[in-house]
Design a protein around this motif. Structure first.
Motif, PDB file in Angstrom:
ATOM      1  N   LEU A 160      -8.169  44.430  18.885  1.00  0.00           N
ATOM      2  CA  LEU A 160      -7.460  45.505  19.551  1.00  0.00           C
ATOM      3  C   LEU A 160      -8.214  46.829  19.537  1.00  0.00           C
ATOM      4  N   ARG A 161      -9.048  47.036  18.524  1.00  0.00           N
ATOM      5  CA  ARG A 161      -9.690  48.344  18.372  1.00  0.00           C
ATOM      6  C   ARG A 161     -11.186  48.193  18.113  1.00  0.00           C
ATOM      7  N   PRO A 162     -11.913  49.307  18.098  1.00  0.00           N
ATOM      8  CA  PRO A 162     -13.373  49.230  18.091  1.00  0.00           C
ATOM      9  C   PRO A 162     -13.990  48.367  17.000  1.00  0.00           C
ATOM     10  N   THR A 177      -7.352  39.912  23.657  1.00  0.00           N
ATOM     11  CA  THR A 177      -6.478  41.055  23.447  1.00  0.00           C
ATOM     12  C   THR A 177      -5.187  40.862  24.235  1.00  0.00           C
ATOM     13  N   ASP A 184      -6.880  49.820  31.182  1.00  0.00           N
ATOM     14  CA  ASP A 184      -7.297  49.789  29.776  1.00  0.00           C
ATOM     15  C   ASP A 184      -8.458  48.828  29.534  1.00  0.00           C
ATOM     16  N   VAL A 188     -11.678  48.717  26.551  1.00  0.00           N
ATOM     17  CA  VAL A 188     -11.910  47.589  25.648  1.00  0.00           C
ATOM     18  C   VAL A 188     -13.283  46.977  25.914  1.00  0.00           C
ATOM     19  N   GLU A 191     -16.370  48.633  24.342  1.00  0.00           N
ATOM     20  CA  GLU A 191     -16.640  48.352  22.934  1.00  0.00           C
ATOM     21  C   GLU A 191     -17.209  46.952  22.744  1.00  0.00           C
ATOM     22  N   TYR A 230      -0.524  47.361  16.745  1.00  0.00           N
ATOM     23  CA  TYR A 230      -0.355  47.673  18.159  1.00  0.00           C
ATOM     24  C   TYR A 230      -0.126  49.160  18.378  1.00  0.00           C
ATOM     25  N   ALA A 232      -1.458  51.568  16.642  1.00  0.00           N
ATOM     26  CA  ALA A 232      -2.778  52.188  16.569  1.00  0.00           C
ATOM     27  C   ALA A 232      -3.597  51.875  17.823  1.00  0.00           C
ATOM     28  N   PHE A 233      -3.450  50.669  18.339  1.00  0.00           N
ATOM     29  CA  PHE A 233      -4.147  50.278  19.563  1.00  0.00           C
ATOM     30  C   PHE A 233      -3.782  51.218  20.702  1.00  0.00           C
ATOM     31  N   HIS A 234      -2.490  51.482  20.865  1.00  0.00           N
ATOM     32  CA  HIS A 234      -2.065  52.321  21.985  1.00  0.00           C
ATOM     33  C   HIS A 234      -2.313  53.799  21.740  1.00  0.00           C
ATOM     34  N   TRP A 236      -5.126  54.664  20.406  1.00  0.00           N
ATOM     35  CA  TRP A 236      -6.533  54.658  20.831  1.00  0.00           C
ATOM     36  C   TRP A 236      -6.652  54.640  22.350  1.00  0.00           C
TER      37      TRP A 236
END
Length: 314
Positions: A160-162, A177, A184, A188, A191, A230, A232-234, A236
């Protein structure tokens, strides 16, 4: 172009999927992907599908890395890799503390380290090596698969994140993902890089009843996007301000207020809805923005999800 479907369909018994799965390739589908939350396990639907069709690629999206021991995970994956030789993709991921600890009573090791260690263990096991030694999050003593798969499965990471996306770029065959908009995908992809496969589960509500679709989306978004990973994903992705009222109401224990606070614009970003033609066009937007493999998850609308799956074929 790849075009995937999530199985099993909600509310449809596994045994009743046979006729649909047998015709999916003719309809233009290329992939079947399972999930594992609180319904079917990730492997059983694909084992059945491997006997019902010999063309579709089969993938898990995803198997949690905490809830099975590394050896047990390797054995299940190797079995399916032999059943569907050359067309099985093992998707693994960190899942959530609710599933791992709350439901399974297992300590939730740091997700990045556990995922990385399981990935490295599986590479060795699928190569037929004897694995014996310490990883950062577990120790393995003298394990070797009785029969390594003739064709080792590709391994993709839920990301979900870097940090997890970069791990997938370095050591895996791709990333999986979900809960993102077509726009979006570019963030993604930046990265992950261009060299690895990017798959995404896309929630599709094939109905022209916009109010029904948005109400269902409101419930799902409030349920999923309040999970820390999730959320934190959003943050970001840039939705922190839009989703702040939802998070505040959820934290206060007011679930109805949390659902009501989900903006319609966010619902329309994250849940594909409309006629089957509109839904197919929206899914193609994900491909246009850099997605390789859309994995359709059909949402219930009161009709037959088997017919919905047929109607969403490319």
């Amino acid at each position: 172009m790849r075009w995937g479907l999530t199985v099993p369909l909600t509310g449809v018994p596994l045994r009743e999927h046979r006729a649909l799965i047998a015709e999916l390739a003719e309809l233009g589908y290329t992939d079947l992907w399972s999930a594992e939350v609180a319904g079917a396990d990730a492997f059983t639907p694909l084992v059945l599908a491997s006997e019902w069709d010999e063309r579709l690629r089969l993938g898990t999206a995803v198997v949690p890395v905490h809830t099975r021991g590394p050896a047990a995970l390797a054995m299940s994956a190797a079995t399916l890799a032999d059943l569907a030789s050359g067309r099985f993709v093992l998707g693994i991921g960190a899942s959530s503390e609710t599933i791992v600890t709350g439901w399974n009573g297992i300590a939730y090791d740091p997700p990045l380290a556990r995922t990385r260690d399981v990935l490295r263990f599986l590479r060795q096991a699928f190569a037929g090596e004897k694995v014996d030694g310490e990883f950062d999050s577990f120790t393995i003593r003298r394990f070797r698969l009785e029969k390594a798969p003739d064709v080792a499965p590709a391994i993709m990471l839920a990301a979900l994140r870097p940090q997890m996306l970069r791990l997938a770029a370095r050591e895996a065959d791709g990333a999986i993902t979900n809960w993102l908009s077509p726009g979006d995908v570019r963030q993604v992809r930046a990265e992950l890089g261009d060299d690895k496969e990017l798959a995404a589960r896309i929630f599709v509500c094939a109905t022209e009843d916009t109010e029904m679709a948005r109400n269902l989306g409101r419930y799902l978004i409030a349920t999923y996007l309040t999970v820390p990973g999730y959320a934190a994903f959003h943050d970001w992705l840039g939705r922190a301000e839009a989703l702040a009222p939802m998070h505040a109401a959820w934290k206060a224990g007011d679930r109805n207020a949390a659902m009501a606070a989900v903006p319609e614009s966010v619902i329309d970003d994250l849940v594909v809805h409309g006629s089957p033609e509109d839904c197919r066009a929206r899914i193609r937007e994900y491909l246009d923005h850099g997605l390789d493999t859309p994995i359709i998850a059909t949402l219930p609308t009161g009709g037959s999800l088997v017919e919905v799956a047929r109607s969403l074929a490319p």
